[in-house]
Design a protein around this motif. Structure first.
Motif, PDB file in Angstrom:
ATOM      1  N   THR A   1     -13.737 -12.003  -6.686  1.00 50.49           N
ATOM      2  CA  THR A   1     -12.624 -12.320  -5.787  1.00 50.49           C
ATOM      3  C   THR A   1     -11.470 -11.365  -6.024  1.00 50.49           C
ATOM      4  N   LEU A   2     -11.212 -11.038  -7.281  1.00 49.91           N
ATOM      5  CA  LEU A   2     -10.163 -10.081  -7.611  1.00 49.91           C
ATOM      6  C   LEU A   2     -10.436  -8.730  -6.949  1.00 49.91           C
ATOM      7  N   ARG A   3     -11.667  -8.257  -7.063  1.00 46.82           N
ATOM      8  CA  ARG A   3     -12.031  -6.973  -6.430  1.00 46.82           C
ATOM      9  C   ARG A   3     -11.832  -7.024  -4.918  1.00 46.82           C
ATOM     10  N   GLN A   4     -12.219  -8.123  -4.286  1.00 48.86           N
ATOM     11  CA  GLN A   4     -12.049  -8.265  -2.837  1.00 48.86           C
ATOM     12  C   GLN A   4     -10.574  -8.268  -2.452  1.00 48.86           C
ATOM     13  N   GLU A   5      -9.775  -9.013  -3.193  1.00 52.09           N
ATOM     14  CA  GLU A   5      -8.344  -9.092  -2.907  1.00 52.09           C
ATOM     15  C   GLU A   5      -7.667  -7.731  -3.054  1.00 52.09           C
ATOM     16  N   VAL A   6      -7.976  -7.033  -4.133  1.00 57.32           N
ATOM     17  CA  VAL A   6      -7.366  -5.723  -4.371  1.00 57.32           C
ATOM     18  C   VAL A   6      -7.836  -4.720  -3.326  1.00 57.32           C
ATOM     19  N   ALA A   7      -9.109  -4.755  -2.956  1.00 61.05           N
ATOM     20  CA  ALA A   7      -9.631  -3.836  -1.935  1.00 61.05           C
ATOM     21  C   ALA A   7      -8.944  -4.072  -0.591  1.00 61.05           C
ATOM     22  N   ALA A   8      -8.760  -5.332  -0.221  1.00 65.42           N
ATOM     23  CA  ALA A   8      -8.085  -5.644   1.045  1.00 65.42           C
ATOM     24  C   ALA A   8      -6.629  -5.188   1.004  1.00 65.42           C
ATOM     25  N   TRP A   9      -5.961  -5.416  -0.126  1.00 65.88           N
ATOM     26  CA  TRP A   9      -4.567  -4.973  -0.275  1.00 65.88           C
ATOM     27  C   TRP A   9      -4.486  -3.451  -0.194  1.00 65.88           C
ATOM     28  N   GLU A  10      -5.411  -2.761  -0.844  1.00 64.74           N
ATOM     29  CA  GLU A  10      -5.416  -1.294  -0.852  1.00 64.74           C
ATOM     30  C   GLU A  10      -5.591  -0.731   0.556  1.00 64.74           C
ATOM     31  N   ILE A  11      -6.508  -1.295   1.319  1.00 62.48           N
ATOM     32  CA  ILE A  11      -6.731  -0.842   2.695  1.00 62.48           C
ATOM     33  C   ILE A  11      -5.473  -1.036   3.529  1.00 62.48           C
ATOM     34  N   SER A  12      -4.862  -2.197   3.393  1.00 59.47           N
ATOM     35  CA  SER A  12      -3.636  -2.487   4.137  1.00 59.47           C
ATOM     36  C   SER A  12      -2.497  -1.562   3.721  1.00 59.47           C
ATOM     37  N   ARG A  13      -2.348  -1.346   2.435  1.00 58.50           N
ATOM     38  CA  ARG A  13      -1.272  -0.486   1.907  1.00 58.50           C
ATOM     39  C   ARG A  13      -1.455   0.953   2.376  1.00 58.50           C
ATOM     40  N   ASN A  14      -2.676   1.451   2.331  1.00 60.04           N
ATOM     41  CA  ASN A  14      -2.947   2.826   2.775  1.00 60.04           C
ATOM     42  C   ASN A  14      -2.750   2.974   4.281  1.00 60.04           C
ATOM     43  N   ALA A  15      -3.168   1.966   5.047  1.00 62.93           N
ATOM     44  CA  ALA A  15      -3.013   2.029   6.504  1.00 62.93           C
ATOM     45  C   ALA A  15      -1.538   2.031   6.905  1.00 62.93           C
ATOM     46  N   ALA A  16      -0.718   1.347   6.123  1.00 65.14           N
ATOM     47  CA  ALA A  16       0.711   1.282   6.428  1.00 65.14           C
ATOM     48  C   ALA A  16       1.408   2.619   6.146  1.00 65.14           C
ATOM     49  N   GLY A  17       0.793   3.454   5.324  1.00 66.07           N
ATOM     50  CA  GLY A  17       1.377   4.764   5.022  1.00 66.07           C
ATOM     51  C   GLY A  17       2.706   4.665   4.290  1.00 66.07           C
ATOM     52  N   THR A  18       2.800   3.730   3.364  1.00 70.23           N
ATOM     53  CA  THR A  18       4.053   3.533   2.646  1.00 70.23           C
ATOM     54  C   THR A  18       4.375   4.735   1.757  1.00 70.23           C
ATOM     55  N   VAL A  19       5.651   4.988   1.599  1.00 71.57           N
ATOM     56  CA  VAL A  19       6.112   6.074   0.742  1.00 71.57           C
ATOM     57  C   VAL A  19       7.104   5.513  -0.269  1.00 71.57           C
ATOM     58  N   THR A  20       7.255   6.206  -1.362  1.00 74.45           N
ATOM     59  CA  THR A  20       8.207   5.803  -2.384  1.00 74.45           C
ATOM     60  C   THR A  20       9.543   6.455  -2.095  1.00 74.45           C
ATOM     61  N   LYS A  21      10.585   5.653  -2.060  1.00 72.61           N
ATOM     62  CA  LYS A  21      11.932   6.187  -1.852  1.00 72.61           C
ATOM     63  C   LYS A  21      12.649   6.173  -3.192  1.00 72.61           C
TER      64      LYS A  21
END
Length: 70
Positions: free
Chosen positions: A30-50
């Motif tokens: 479940t941890l792997r699934q949760e982190v994978a889903a978060w990673e996909i969402s985070r990458n798709a959002a194209g977030t940058v560090t300010k």
């Protein structure tokens, strides 16, 4: 403008902890699934560090670590 890779990794881990790991996770699968889903969402959002802490700020706050150039 640019931070070290370690700073960026620490920031991402803090965001992961706050956004994804803020509840009890029953098992490793479940941890792997949760982190994978978060990673996909985070990458798709194209977030940058300010970066808000600039070298000039560091020289004021941490004088012993960031000596001014003469």
């Amino acid at each position: 403008k640019h931070g070290s890779w370690l700073n960026q990794a620490e920031i991402e881990l803090a965001v992961l902890t706050k956004q994804c790991l803020d509840c009890r996770i029953p098992d490793a699968a479940t941890l792997r699934q949760e982190v994978a889903a978060w990673e996909i969402s985070r990458n798709a959002a194209g977030t940058v560090t300010k970066w808000l802490f600039r070298v000039t700020d560091a020289r004021k706050t941490l004088k012993h670590l960031y000596p001014s150039r003469s």
